[in-house]
Structure formats: structure tokens, C-alpha cells
Design an enzyme around this catalytic site. Structure first.
Site, PDB file in Angstrom:
ATOM      1  N   ARG A  87     -14.784  12.966   9.001  1.00 13.00           N
ATOM      2  CA  ARG A  87     -13.493  13.622   9.312  1.00 13.00           C
ATOM      3  C   ARG A  87     -13.154  14.657   8.249  1.00 13.00           C
ATOM      4  NH1 ARG A  87      -9.726   8.932   8.997  1.00 13.00           N
ATOM      5  NH2 ARG A  87      -8.129  10.506   9.172  1.00 13.00           N
ATOM      6  N   SER A 115      -7.516   3.992   9.804  1.00 15.03           N
ATOM      7  CA  SER A 115      -8.300   4.000   8.569  1.00 15.03           C
ATOM      8  C   SER A 115      -7.582   3.190   7.479  1.00 15.03           C
ATOM      9  CB  SER A 115      -8.488   5.461   8.126  1.00 15.03           C
ATOM     10  OG  SER A 115      -8.982   5.541   6.821  1.00 15.03           O
ATOM     11  N   HIS A 127       0.851  -1.190   0.000  1.00 13.17           N
ATOM     12  CA  HIS A 127       0.000   0.000   0.000  1.00 13.17           C
ATOM     13  C   HIS A 127       0.881   1.232   0.000  1.00 13.17           C
ATOM     14  CE1 HIS A 127      -3.395   2.603   0.947  1.00 13.17           C
ATOM     15  NE2 HIS A 127      -2.581   3.225   1.788  1.00 13.17           N
ATOM     16  N   ASP A 148     -15.225   2.678   8.359  1.00 14.44           N
ATOM     17  CA  ASP A 148     -14.175   3.632   7.967  1.00 14.44           C
ATOM     18  C   ASP A 148     -14.730   4.646   6.978  1.00 14.44           C
ATOM     19  OD1 ASP A 148     -11.447   4.684   7.471  1.00 14.44           O
ATOM     20  OD2 ASP A 148     -11.808   3.802   5.496  1.00 14.44           O
ATOM     21  N   LYS A 203      -8.466  -1.170   6.161  1.00 17.21           N
ATOM     22  CA  LYS A 203      -8.695  -1.657   4.796  1.00 17.21           C
ATOM     23  C   LYS A 203      -7.698  -2.764   4.457  1.00 17.21           C
ATOM     24  CE  LYS A 203      -8.861   2.738   3.656  1.00 17.21           C
ATOM     25  NZ  LYS A 203      -9.456   4.046   3.900  1.00 17.21           N
TER      26      LYS A 203
HETATM   27  N1  URA Z   1      -6.157   7.556   3.555  1.00 22.19           N
HETATM   28  C1  URA Z   1      -7.056   6.776   4.219  1.00 22.19           C
HETATM   29  O1  URA Z   1      -7.434   5.713   3.736  1.00 22.19           O
HETATM   30  N2  URA Z   1      -7.496   7.185   5.408  1.00 22.19           N
HETATM   31  C2  URA Z   1      -7.111   8.338   5.985  1.00 22.19           C
HETATM   32  O2  URA Z   1      -7.561   8.638   7.070  1.00 22.19           O
HETATM   33  C3  URA Z   1      -6.194   9.132   5.293  1.00 22.19           C
HETATM   34  C4  URA Z   1      -5.732   8.716   4.081  1.00 22.19           C
END
Ligand code: URA
Length: 435
Positions: free
Chosen positions: A168, A183, A82, A161, A187
Site C-alpha cells: 500500500r 491494519s 493504541h 498486514d 495488530k
Molecule cells: N498504521 C497502521 O498500522 N496501518 C495503517 O494502515 C496505517 C497506519
């Protein structure tokens, strides 16, 4: 359990209990907590932070809030990667085939681009026929057979999320390390791989502008991985300059193909190639349990002997893409208006500002401001010079490809190039690895 008490508790800087976090995430998922209370808790977390246990618990609960991919059939030979995102970051399209050619199973969920950060799913869709919307069983079949599949993120994963991130985004609470780390990692945990390699980008073209903050984020994510039983390695790399030479969806696919074919080996591609070797090598260290030196040799070898390129052909074909485009990249359509940006200075290039190049690419249509915007796959920028190069007035700094008049983009592109009279210091590109 009571949201007001939890908000008060966090406001006073106290840690939330596991049951409280589970209650919060359950309410987020079910829609039983009003937005104002979710936002108030996010703001309290922004100011008071979370400890490692709380952050890992929040991650685990968000990961479990929707569908999860079960990759246990591949055992430990499976790794995910990632990137926190940047300008010209096409590493997944290179590292995926490299890792698969090394015998690693890669089942990757990829996002869409937003702002000047591109998304791999968008880039891959520049290849005629390539399908990123596969069912889970189709993806698993391709991974079993050829070792690699990349699909767009399933809408059914990590709903908690999604809800929290959307709030947010509009309440000034994005830039909290525990919230960002949980967050991203929720994933990754939901995506199932036992080994995770993270590329945390720092610099003006990245989400994290500052090295110290990037390092804190990397450490937080590695710790979450440890607590969730996933081997996690984070590489902190520079994003003050665009990565590689091309920025824009089709243009990045072409560069990825050229790297895998071995035709892009000059200085313009050196950092990109080095980073891909490092990322693939760390995936191998974790998934194949080999030393980093052996892993680097193998990563280099699959690039040199063409096996990573062959793997890319198998993968693109398996997902419906037209593989004639890999042999002949001129079959990939590029936007028709081609504008060279010429230097108005003579001297050494001291910087190519990634944020400005990203902005220019966004203005020509290579990126989107809202998730619903359409992108122009063929638009983007090809850089002609890199820091340290000597240029004369009138030399071409970069070429902008667009399908529309883009004077504002040209201005952003031009101001990306900074000059000095003396040879600039070569700055580090890969800063640190955290495991
Ligand atoms: N990318 C994400 O997936 N989450 C965040 O909070 C910030 C960047």
C-alpha cells in the site's frame, strides 16, 4: 477462488465473501499471490471501500496470519491502548503505569517511530539497560507480577498486514479507511487484550489531518472491535499542537517521569495530563467495569498519590532499565548542542504547528525516514510557550537539542509558531469519545 474475479468484483463495488477474504489473506501470508494482484485489489478497495463485515473479516484473518498473544489468564482485567501517532505523544509511558496502578493488566506491543511520529519502543530504549526485546514468556511473567510490560512488536505477528502495508505504501493505497482500520486493529486483536482504548489523533501533526476522516476511522475501528468480541473505545484528540512540552525520545521519557512524579503540572503539560487521565479512565471503565466518573477519580488519584510513579519504577526495573534515572533525570543523556529559538515577533501565540515541530525533530535526528535509520535518542525540542501565551520579541520560543549543525531544523522550528494580536480562541483538545 480466483484473484482476477475478486479484483473485478471489488472494482464493480460488490462485497467480497468471507471465503474470498480468507483466500486473499492466506495468499498474502504464503506469498502465493503476485504483488500486482495484491496491489490491484488494494486499489479497488481504495475506490470502492469495504462494508463492516468485510472489514472485520479482513482484520480477523490478518490477526490470525501469524503469532497471537494469549492473555486469557488475566480475564477481563486486561486492556491495551493504541495511539494513531503524533508529535510528542508519550502517553503510553504515563498511561501504562497509571493503568497498572489501578489494577489493570497491560501487555503492550509497541512500534518503532517512522517519519515525525515517534515510537514508544524507541523512547523507552533511551533509558540505559531497558530491554524491549523480551520473549513472550518473560513479558507474561512481568505482567503477572507487576501488571505492565511494553515490548517491541514481534516480527512474527500479523505477517499479512506487513506485506499488504508495504505494498500500500508504494501504490498510493494507504489512505483507505477500511484498510487502515483493519491494519491497526489486526495488530491489536493479535496482541490479545479483551479491551482496547484507541487514541485517534487528528490535525496537521497526525496521520489523519481531517476531523471527519478521523471520526470515520475511529468508528470503523470500534465496529471491528465489536465484531471481533473486543470492547473498544476510541477517543478522538487534537494533534494540531505537539502533545505536552518535549519532543524527542529521551526528552519525552523525562516529561513522562515528571508527569508521574507530579512535578509537571503547569499549563505546558495540562493537555497531556488530561489526555492520560482520560485514556487510563477509559481502560478502567472497560477492564474493571466501573463508571467513567469513578474511573477518572481513580486515574487522578494514582497520579496524585505517587502509586503510578512507583509502578513506573517497578516496570522499568523489571525490564532491565536503570531506575536511578527516574529519581534523577539528569542521568539521562541529552544531545550536547543546545539552541534557543527566539521570537522575532511580539504578540499572542495562536498556534504551535505540530507538523513543523515534528519535522524539526526529524531533522535533528530524533526520528527516522526509513525503518533502518539510526536515531539520536538525546535530540529533540523543548517548547517554552503554548497557544494563548503572550511573548515579546527576543523571548525564547523553544530550545532545540542536537548533536549536529541543524540550521534547517531551526527554520522549521521557528515557523511552527504563529502569532495574533488578540487572545486566540481556546480550541477543544479532546473532541469526542466513541464506544
Ligand atoms: N498504521 C497502521 O498500522 N496501518 C495503517 O494502515 C496505517 C497506519
Amino acid at each position: 477462488m480466483n484473484m482476477v474475479e475478486m479484483i473485478e468484483k471489488k472494482k464493480r463495488g460488490q462485497a467480497l465473501a468471507d471465503e474470498e477474504i480468507a483466500f486473499f489473506v492466506d495468499g498474502l501470508t504464503q506469498g502465493t499471490i503476485p504483488d500486482y494482484q495484491i496491489s490491484a485489489l488494494a486499489m479497488a478497495i481504495f475506490f470502492r471501500s469495504m462494508n463492516e463485515r468485510e472489514t472485520a473479516m479482513l482484520t480477523r484473518c490478518m490477526a490470525k496470519s501469524g503469532d497471537m498473544l494469549d492473555l486469557s489468564c488475566f480475564g477481563n482485567r486486561c486492556a491495551d491502548k493504541h495511539s494513531t501517532g503524533g508529535v510528542g505523544d508519550k502517553t503510553t509511558m504515563i498511561v501504562g503505569p497509571m493503568a497498572a496502578a489501578m489494577g489493570i493488566k497491560v501487555a503492550k506491543m509497541s512500534g518503532r517511530g517512522l517519519g515525525f511520529t515517534g515510537g514508544t519502543a524507541d523512547k523507552l530504549e533511551s533509558i540505559p539497560g531497558f530491554c524491549t526485546n523480551l520473549e513472550q514468556n518473560e513479558m507474561m511473567e512481568i505482567v503477572s507480577q507487576i501488571g505492565l510490560s511494553v515490548v517491541s512488536q514481534s516480527g512474527k505477528m500479523t505477517p499479512a498486514d506487513k506485506k499488504l502495508y508495504a505494498l500500500r505504501d508504494v501504490t498510493g493505497t494507504v489512505d483507505s479507511i477500511p484498510l487502515i482500520a483493519s491494519s491497526i486493529m489486526s495488530k491489536k486483536i493479535a496482541a490479545g487484550a479483551p479491551n482496547i482504548v484507541l487514541d485517534v489523533k487528528v490535525g496537521n501533526g497526525a496521520f489523519m489531518k481531517d476531523y471527519a476522516e478521523g471520526k470515520k476511522l475511529a468508528e470503523a475501528m470500534v465496529e471491528i472491535g465489536r465484531q471481533c468480541g473486543r470492547r473498544t473505545i476510541a477517543i478522538i484528540s487534537d494533534m494540531n499542537q505537539p502533545l505536552g512540552r518535549n519532543v524527542g525520545n529521551t526528552l519525552e521519557v523525562i516529561e513522562a517521569i515528571d508527569i508521574l512524579k507530579g512535578t509537571a503540572k503547569d499549563g505546558m503539560h495540562a493537555s497531556l495530563r488530561e489526555l492520560c487521565i482520560e485514556l487510563a479512565a477509559h481502560m478502567a471503565v472497560a477492564a474493571l467495569d466501573i463508571s467513567i466518573d469513578t474511573a477518572r477519580l481513580q486515574a487522578n488519584m494514582v497520579l496524585e498519590n505517587g502509586s503510578a510513579f512507583s509502578k513506573m519504577q517497578e516496570w522499568i526495573q523489571a525490564q532491565g532499565g536503570d531506575i536511578r534515572c527516574l529519581s534523577d533525570t539528569s542521568l539521562l543523556p541529552i544531545s550536547s548542542i543546545k539552541t534557543d529559538i527566539l521570537s522575532s515577533n511580539t504578540g499572542f501565540i495562536s498556534a504551535v504547528n505540530a507538523e513543523n515541530i515534528g519535522h524539526a525533530a526529524l531533522l535533528v535526528g530524533a526520528g527516522r525516514l526509513e525503518l533502518t535509520d539510526k536515531i539520536d535518542h538525546g535530540a529533540g525540542i523543548v517548547l517554552n510557550v503554548k497557544p494563548g501565551d503572550y511573548v515579546k520579541k527576543g523571548d525564547c520560543l523553544c530550545t532545540v537539542y542536537s548533536n549536529k549543525c541543524a540550521d534547517d531544523a531551526f527554520q522549521w522550528a521557528e515557523k511552527a509558531f504563529e502569532f495574533s494580536e488578540t487572545v486566540p480562541f481556546k480550541l477543544p483538545f479532546i473532541y469526542e469519545t466513541i464506544a
